[in-house]
Design a protein around this motif. Structure first.
Motif, short mmCIF file in Angstrom:
data_model
loop_
_atom_site.label_atom_id
_atom_site.label_comp_id
_atom_site.label_asym_id
_atom_site.label_seq_id
_atom_site.Cartn_x
_atom_site.Cartn_y
_atom_site.Cartn_z
N ALA A 35 0.85 -1.21 0.00
CA ALA A 35 0.00 0.00 0.00
C ALA A 35 0.88 1.25 0.00
N GLY A 36 0.45 2.24 -0.77
CA GLY A 36 1.21 3.49 -0.87
C GLY A 36 1.48 3.81 -2.32
N MET A 37 2.25 4.87 -2.53
CA MET A 37 2.56 5.32 -3.89
C MET A 37 3.82 4.63 -4.40
N PHE A 38 3.71 4.02 -5.55
CA PHE A 38 4.85 3.35 -6.16
C PHE A 38 5.11 3.97 -7.52
N GLY A 39 6.29 4.49 -7.74
CA GLY A 39 6.62 5.13 -9.02
C GLY A 39 7.41 4.18 -9.91
N ARG A 56 9.99 11.87 -6.71
CA ARG A 56 10.64 12.45 -5.53
C ARG A 56 9.57 12.97 -4.56
N GLU A 57 9.76 12.74 -3.29
CA GLU A 57 8.86 13.19 -2.22
C GLU A 57 7.53 12.44 -2.17
N LEU A 58 7.00 12.07 -3.34
CA LEU A 58 5.65 11.52 -3.39
C LEU A 58 5.60 10.01 -3.14
N CYS A 59 6.63 9.30 -3.59
CA CYS A 59 6.56 7.83 -3.56
C CYS A 59 7.37 7.25 -2.40
N GLN A 60 6.78 6.25 -1.76
CA GLN A 60 7.51 5.53 -0.71
C GLN A 60 8.46 4.54 -1.35
N ASP A 61 8.12 4.12 -2.55
CA ASP A 61 8.90 3.08 -3.21
C ASP A 61 8.92 3.36 -4.71
N MET A 62 9.95 2.86 -5.37
CA MET A 62 10.00 3.07 -6.82
C MET A 62 10.84 1.98 -7.48
N ALA A 63 10.65 1.85 -8.79
CA ALA A 63 11.49 0.94 -9.57
C ALA A 63 11.97 1.68 -10.79
N VAL A 64 13.20 1.39 -11.20
CA VAL A 64 13.72 1.94 -12.45
C VAL A 64 13.81 0.79 -13.44
N SER A 121 16.47 -1.45 -10.59
CA SER A 121 16.45 -1.48 -9.12
C SER A 121 15.04 -1.21 -8.61
N GLN A 122 14.76 -1.71 -7.43
CA GLN A 122 13.57 -1.32 -6.67
C GLN A 122 14.10 -0.78 -5.36
N ILE A 123 13.75 0.46 -5.04
CA ILE A 123 14.37 1.11 -3.87
C ILE A 123 13.47 2.25 -3.39
N ALA A 124 13.52 2.58 -2.10
CA ALA A 124 12.83 3.76 -1.60
C ALA A 124 13.62 4.99 -2.06
N PRO A 125 12.94 6.02 -2.61
CA PRO A 125 13.66 7.19 -3.11
C PRO A 125 14.63 7.79 -2.09
N LYS A 126 14.21 7.82 -0.83
CA LYS A 126 15.08 8.41 0.21
C LYS A 126 16.38 7.60 0.34
N ASN A 130 -1.37 15.20 -5.94
CA ASN A 130 -1.96 15.25 -4.59
C ASN A 130 -3.18 14.35 -4.48
N VAL A 131 -3.97 14.31 -5.55
CA VAL A 131 -5.14 13.42 -5.56
C VAL A 131 -4.67 11.98 -5.42
N LEU A 132 -3.64 11.61 -6.18
CA LEU A 132 -3.11 10.24 -6.09
C LEU A 132 -2.60 9.96 -4.68
N ARG A 133 -1.89 10.94 -4.12
CA ARG A 133 -1.33 10.75 -2.77
C ARG A 133 -2.45 10.47 -1.77
N ASN A 134 -3.55 11.22 -1.89
CA ASN A 134 -4.64 11.05 -0.92
C ASN A 134 -5.33 9.69 -1.02
N ILE A 135 -5.34 9.11 -2.22
CA ILE A 135 -6.02 7.82 -2.32
C ILE A 135 -5.06 6.65 -2.05
N SER A 136 -3.78 6.95 -1.80
CA SER A 136 -2.81 5.86 -1.68
C SER A 136 -2.63 5.34 -0.26
N SER A 137 -3.32 5.97 0.71
CA SER A 137 -3.05 5.56 2.09
C SER A 137 -3.48 4.12 2.35
#
Ligand code: ADP
Length: 291
Positions: A28-32, A197-205, A213-218, A175-182
């Protein structure tokens, strides 16, 4: 909630290998999903939307095989393709009411509740009486999200939603996507690092159908601390003098001089300045290391 993608591969009839043993795990959350044009992002999303089948591999959503239990999975799925099509000259509320009917919400009262809810979620309540054909690009994209939210999907897939949006529309849409991703998995693809950046907890390139890679942006940014440098010199000079670093990007400064941003474990020489790493550095480095 968990979506597991295991070793998915797809070669099209023309011989293009669009997906090459991709494995990912989404919660659950935003995945880029980040990658250059032609990387295989849309192919992966169409596969996740069960619109095309992989040649190899499997995908499970909360332990449900999405291809074997397609109907059960699709009830929990919301998919917004890259081209959502032509919008008729009907108001948003009328169209949403119609979509709700198609989605099986038969009671008029329930439909009104669902339509009001999704209009709120996508900040379209104030313009619900306007024809969707007159909406701006960003409003149309939010309308696309509104229609997919009608049946409360848990797995939401949005293909390149910010393409062509101006910065204000883009930020409103994200922001709309962020609100529905909880409480849901929201997977969206983009070739813009700023979207992730900032929006996704997780991402893949991904690039050329392969997962880099699959990694948290931070975590991606933190891993580059102390390894990003800038130098003001032209590219030829840069190339001839140093071989132990990777050039990531270039820009012109206020005096119109070329500034290069490079990756190196240690400071190459006194002319280099230490910089704070950013997600773009990580992205460019990933692509360079792969090529
Ligand atoms: P992205 O969404 O990252 O731009 P795509 O998944 O659209 O990438 O495309 C990946 C590769 O597969 C590209 O080389 C593209 O030309 C090719 N491709 C995509 N769809 C098809 C198709 N239906 N038939 C043949 N080749 C395709």
């Amino acid at each position: 909630m968990k979506l597991s993608i295991n070793q998915i591969s797809k070669t099209y009839g023309n011989g293009v290998k669009a997906l090459d043993h991709i494995s990912l795990e989404l919660r659950a959350g935003m995945f880029g999903l980040l990658g250059p044009n032609g990387a295989g992002k849309s192919s992966l999303m169409r596969t996740l939307a069960t619109l095309q089948f992989p040649d190899y591999g499997s995908i499970t959503f909360n332990d449900l095989d999405i291809f074997k239990s397609k109907i059960a999975y699709r009830k929990q799925l919301g998919y917004l393709p890259q081209e959502f099509g032509v919008y008729p000259r009907e108001s948003a509320s009328r169209l949403l009411n119609y979509f709700a009917l198609l989605k099986g919400i038969s009671s008029k009262k329930d439909r009104t509740i669902a339509v009001d809810r999704v209009l709120e979620q996508t900040n379209l309540t104030a313009v619900k009486k306007k024809n969707v054909s007159t909406y701006s690009g960003g409003m149309k994209q939010r309308f696309g999200i509104a229609q997919l939210l009608l049946n409360n999907p848990k797995m939401i897939i949005v293909d390149e939603p910010t393409a062509g949006l101006d910065p204000a529309e883009r930020s409103r849409f994200l922001n709309v996507l962020r609100n529905i991703s909880s409480e849901n998995i929201v997977l969206f693809s983009t070739h813009l690092v700023e979207d992730v950046r900032e929006l996704c907890q997780d991402m893949a390139v991904i690039t050329q159908g392969k997962l880099i890679s699959q990694i948290a942006p931070k975590k991606a940014i933190d891993g580059l601390k102390g390894k990003i440098w800038e130098v003001t010199m032209d590219t030829e000079e840069l190339k001839s003098q140093f071989i132990h670093f990777i050039a990531l990007s270039h820009r012109y400064d206020d005096s119109n001089e070329l500034v290069s941003r490079i990756y190196a474990d240690t400071k190459p020489s006194d002319s280099f300045r230490a910089c704070e790493p950013n997600l773009e550095d990580y992205y460019f480095l990933s692509l360079k290391e792969k090529s």
